[in-house]
Design an enzyme around this catalytic site. Structure first.
Site, mmCIF file in Angstrom:
data_model
loop_
_atom_site.group_PDB
_atom_site.id
_atom_site.type_symbol
_atom_site.label_atom_id
_atom_site.label_comp_id
_atom_site.label_asym_id
_atom_site.label_seq_id
_atom_site.Cartn_x
_atom_site.Cartn_y
_atom_site.Cartn_z
ATOM 1 N N SER A 250 62.337 62.501 79.692
ATOM 2 C CA SER A 250 62.107 61.810 80.996
ATOM 3 C C SER A 250 61.641 62.681 81.959
ATOM 4 O O SER A 250 61.199 62.334 82.843
ATOM 5 C CB SER A 250 63.353 60.838 81.105
ATOM 6 O OG SER A 250 64.509 61.636 81.392
ATOM 7 N N HIS A 307 65.437 64.024 85.899
ATOM 8 C CA HIS A 307 64.560 63.090 86.704
ATOM 9 C C HIS A 307 64.047 63.564 87.932
ATOM 10 O O HIS A 307 62.700 63.576 88.215
ATOM 11 C CB HIS A 307 65.196 61.722 86.828
ATOM 12 C CG HIS A 307 65.615 61.110 85.529
ATOM 13 N ND1 HIS A 307 66.569 59.993 85.430
ATOM 14 C CD2 HIS A 307 65.882 61.691 84.025
ATOM 15 C CE1 HIS A 307 66.997 59.877 84.126
ATOM 16 N NE2 HIS A 307 66.424 60.751 83.503
#
Length: 341
Positions: A250, A307
């Site tokens: 991610s 992230h």
């Protein structure tokens, strides 16, 4: 680990962030089809992409002296039991090495610089990679294959020692610098792999065609490395107990989203079937706020720091690309209007 399930659609006749394209140094012929002059709108075909990307912590202890057969044969429905069994192998494989976060950061930053400057040459002159220069979608499929291959290795008990060393980002000790990159290709559970790869397939093919393979590779890899470095530094900066090891793609995918949102801020993004007001840029800022809140409030088992690291690199790439394209547009304008002076 963040889980976002949404759809992305590029709206036809969507103006890109006020920049044009003339002889861009990005070495991408396909980018000319998407980025246009300041006063011209180019129709862009509608594309629907499912964005589901996550990087998660493993709330498990690391390194046990021997195998535990009870865990190996435990009920597969227990997620944490299944994760624990991957951690249990003999400690002799680490050779006592414990690379510091500072050294890992130096190696990571050096790798990012090397990837940025080396990517054009890699895809121009190395035979295997030169094929992907004219086949950007095939390169995305190659990334998909690499992630599936790593997932397959996690299913083989004899490989668990190797996988923990190179494919798992540990916070308390870093047995190998390669884990900074390897963890971004690593998924231990199929649902985790499936959601991230669905996002990479549906969204990555669009941005790879848009930027060109070399630039997409640089963006993807550097976002992944930045995500790992942020993940390593966050618990130390926040003065919190070191969290479990993490893994997942991610960080790289947030970088791709950040770059795309900066370049095409008005692209419509759908959350399930509901459009997000304000377009891609507003949706991206919302994800940044959500990840920042996750870091501050420390909820869930998601690696919010990874992230944010990937998101920062994505926006940086978007800003740089837009400035380079605008610079080329101005140079062309000056050349074409010189005879009028």
């Amino acid at each position: 680990m963040l889980g976002i399930r949404s759809s992305l659609t590029l709206i036809p006749k969507l103006p890109v962030r006020q920049f044009g394209l003339i002889n861009t140094p990005l070495k991408s012929q396909t980018l000319r089809k998407f980025i246009h002059t300041k006063n011209t709108n180019v129709g862009i075909r509608s594309i629907r992409n499912e964005l589901i990307f996550k990087r998660r912590f493993m709330n498990t202890s690391v390194k046990h002296p021997k195998w535990d057969n009870n865990i190996f044969y435990a009920d597969s429905s227990d997620r944490y039991t299944r994760l624990n069994r991957f951690q249990q192998f003999n400690n002799s494989g680490s050779n006592g090495k414990d690379n510091s976060v500072r050294n890992a950061t130096i190696v990571g930053l050096a790798s990012m610089v090397g990837i940025y400057f080396g990517s054009p040459y890699l895809f121009d002159y190395v035979p295997v990679f030169s094929y992907f220069k004219t086949h950007p979608k095939s390169f995305v499929y190659a990334l998909l294959g690499a992630n599936f291959a790593v997932y397959g290795l996690w299913q083989l008990p004899r490989c668990w020692g190797f996988m923990q060393r190179y494919m798992l980002l540990q916070k308390s000790r870093i047995p190998s610098y390669w884990s900074i990159i390897g963890s971004a290709f690593s998924h231990q559970e199929f649902w985790h792999l499936g959601m991230n790869m669905l996002a990479l397939w549906s969204f990555g093919t669009s941005i790879a065609t848009m930027l060109g393979t070399a630039n997409f590779f640089s963006l993807y890899m550097n976002s992944a490395i930045a995500g790992s470095l942020f993940s390593l530094w966050y618990p130390r900066i926040a003065r919190m107990a070191l969290m479990g090891p993490s893994l997942g793609a991610s960080g790289a995918l947030f970088g791709v989203l950040g770059c795309f949102s900066y370049l095409v801020p008005q692209a419509q993004i759908l959350l399930f079937v509901f459009p997000i007001p304000g377009g891609a840029w507003i949706a991206f800022l919302g994800s940044v706020a959500w990840n920042a809140a996750g870091c501050a409030l420390r909820w869930g088992s998601f690696d919010y720091a990874a992230h944010l690291g990937g998101s920062a690199i994505g926006v940086l790439y978007g800003w740089y690309i837009s400035n380079q394209v605008e610079k080329r547009r101005q140079e062309r304008f000056e050349r074409e209007t010189r005879w009028l002076r």
